[in-house]
Motif scaffolding. Sequence first.
Motif, PDB file in Angstrom:
ATOM      1  N   GLU A   1       0.823  -1.206   0.000  1.00  0.00           N
ATOM      2  CA  GLU A   1       0.000   0.000   0.000  1.00  0.00           C
ATOM      3  C   GLU A   1       0.860   1.260   0.000  1.00  0.00           C
ATOM      4  O   GLU A   1       0.501   2.262  -0.628  1.00  0.00           O
ATOM      5  N   ASN A   2       2.003   1.227   0.699  1.00  0.00           N
ATOM      6  CA  ASN A   2       2.903   2.372   0.691  1.00  0.00           C
ATOM      7  C   ASN A   2       3.453   2.640  -0.704  1.00  0.00           C
ATOM      8  O   ASN A   2       3.538   3.790  -1.138  1.00  0.00           O
ATOM      9  N   VAL A   3       3.826   1.567  -1.396  1.00  0.00           N
ATOM     10  CA  VAL A   3       4.382   1.724  -2.745  1.00  0.00           C
ATOM     11  C   VAL A   3       3.303   2.201  -3.713  1.00  0.00           C
ATOM     12  O   VAL A   3       3.563   2.991  -4.628  1.00  0.00           O
ATOM     13  N   ASP A   4       2.083   1.762  -3.476  1.00  0.00           N
ATOM     14  CA  ASP A   4       0.978   2.118  -4.364  1.00  0.00           C
ATOM     15  C   ASP A   4       0.475   3.551  -4.149  1.00  0.00           C
ATOM     16  O   ASP A   4      -0.141   4.137  -5.056  1.00  0.00           O
ATOM     17  N   LEU A   5       0.732   4.115  -2.977  1.00  0.00           N
ATOM     18  CA  LEU A   5       0.113   5.394  -2.617  1.00  0.00           C
ATOM     19  C   LEU A   5       0.306   6.500  -3.662  1.00  0.00           C
ATOM     20  O   LEU A   5      -0.681   7.124  -4.084  1.00  0.00           O
ATOM     21  N   PRO A   6       1.530   6.781  -4.133  1.00  0.00           N
ATOM     22  CA  PRO A   6       1.664   7.836  -5.166  1.00  0.00           C
ATOM     23  C   PRO A   6       0.941   7.482  -6.461  1.00  0.00           C
ATOM     24  O   PRO A   6       0.419   8.364  -7.146  1.00  0.00           O
ATOM     25  N   LEU A   7       0.900   6.183  -6.776  1.00  0.00           N
ATOM     26  CA  LEU A   7       0.235   5.749  -8.007  1.00  0.00           C
ATOM     27  C   LEU A   7      -1.270   5.946  -7.928  1.00  0.00           C
ATOM     28  O   LEU A   7      -1.932   6.110  -8.961  1.00  0.00           O
TER      29      LEU A   7
ATOM     30  N   ALA B   1       9.580   5.052  -4.938  1.00  0.00           N
ATOM     31  CA  ALA B   1      10.127   6.092  -5.815  1.00  0.00           C
ATOM     32  C   ALA B   1      10.150   5.664  -7.274  1.00  0.00           C
ATOM     33  O   ALA B   1       9.949   6.486  -8.168  1.00  0.00           O
ATOM     34  N   ILE B   2      10.389   4.378  -7.525  1.00  0.00           N
ATOM     35  CA  ILE B   2      10.577   3.927  -8.909  1.00  0.00           C
ATOM     36  C   ILE B   2       9.316   3.327  -9.524  1.00  0.00           C
ATOM     37  O   ILE B   2       9.270   3.114 -10.737  1.00  0.00           O
ATOM     38  N   ALA B   3       8.286   3.070  -8.707  1.00  0.00           N
ATOM     39  CA  ALA B   3       7.119   2.326  -9.198  1.00  0.00           C
ATOM     40  C   ALA B   3       6.435   2.999 -10.384  1.00  0.00           C
ATOM     41  O   ALA B   3       5.966   2.330 -11.304  1.00  0.00           O
ATOM     42  N   GLY B   4       6.368   4.328 -10.387  1.00  0.00           N
ATOM     43  CA  GLY B   4       5.684   5.046 -11.455  1.00  0.00           C
ATOM     44  C   GLY B   4       6.549   5.346 -12.660  1.00  0.00           C
ATOM     45  O   GLY B   4       6.148   6.127 -13.529  1.00  0.00           O
TER      46      GLY B   4
END
Length: 239
Positions: A106-112, A160-163
Amino acid sequence: MSTALIKLDNIEKIFYTEEVETHALSNISLTIDKGEYVSISGPSGCGKSTLLSLLGLLDTNTSGKYNLANHDVSDISKSERARIRNMEIGFIFQSFNLISDLNVEENVDLPLSYRKDLSKNQRQALVQDALAKVDMSHRSKHFPSQLSGGQQQRVAVARAIAGNPSIILADEPTGNLDSKNAQAVMDLLDKLHSEGATICMVTHDPRSAEKAHRNITILDGQVISDQLNTIHDQQSLVG
């Protein structure tokens, strides 16, 4: 042929407090090309974190021109700044900045989740790919409190890199880590750069700065040195 991703022309940043003017940055002109790995160093209070905040669209310059990924972002609305920041920039902070009541996934998804151009399935795929790159897939359902500092920073890198941002901005990414975990994070940034990521890192650690291929030094709000890292030139000659 190199492609300018960031271009600053005569950037100035002044902070006003009551009757005092503080010139945090003066006449900053520099270019960062796509695929570069740049470090920004200098003593405390020199302006390096202020510069990173401007590069990340977290703050605005007082004067001068800033071009990011072919967008003139010198004078745009708050909502447009937020949109471009979310699309183009990945942040890695010294203090990780993970949300305690969200799990790793969920943390990694938040900016997305703020991206209107991505479906839920696309977001899930990006999250899983990012976690795999930082070797944290097996901890996707864990919460930050269940992770070590090094693991938390790996999750922060995944976020940081997910998007697939145009540039990764890292502010003292090893500042809160012991030497072993710091080395692991720097190795991870090396790997991301070798895969094509553009990285700009603020650091006070000479060992971290040595990892970058280009070193910029700031003193009293001005660039006093901007040079390629000769260590990497020597290594490429040996290779």
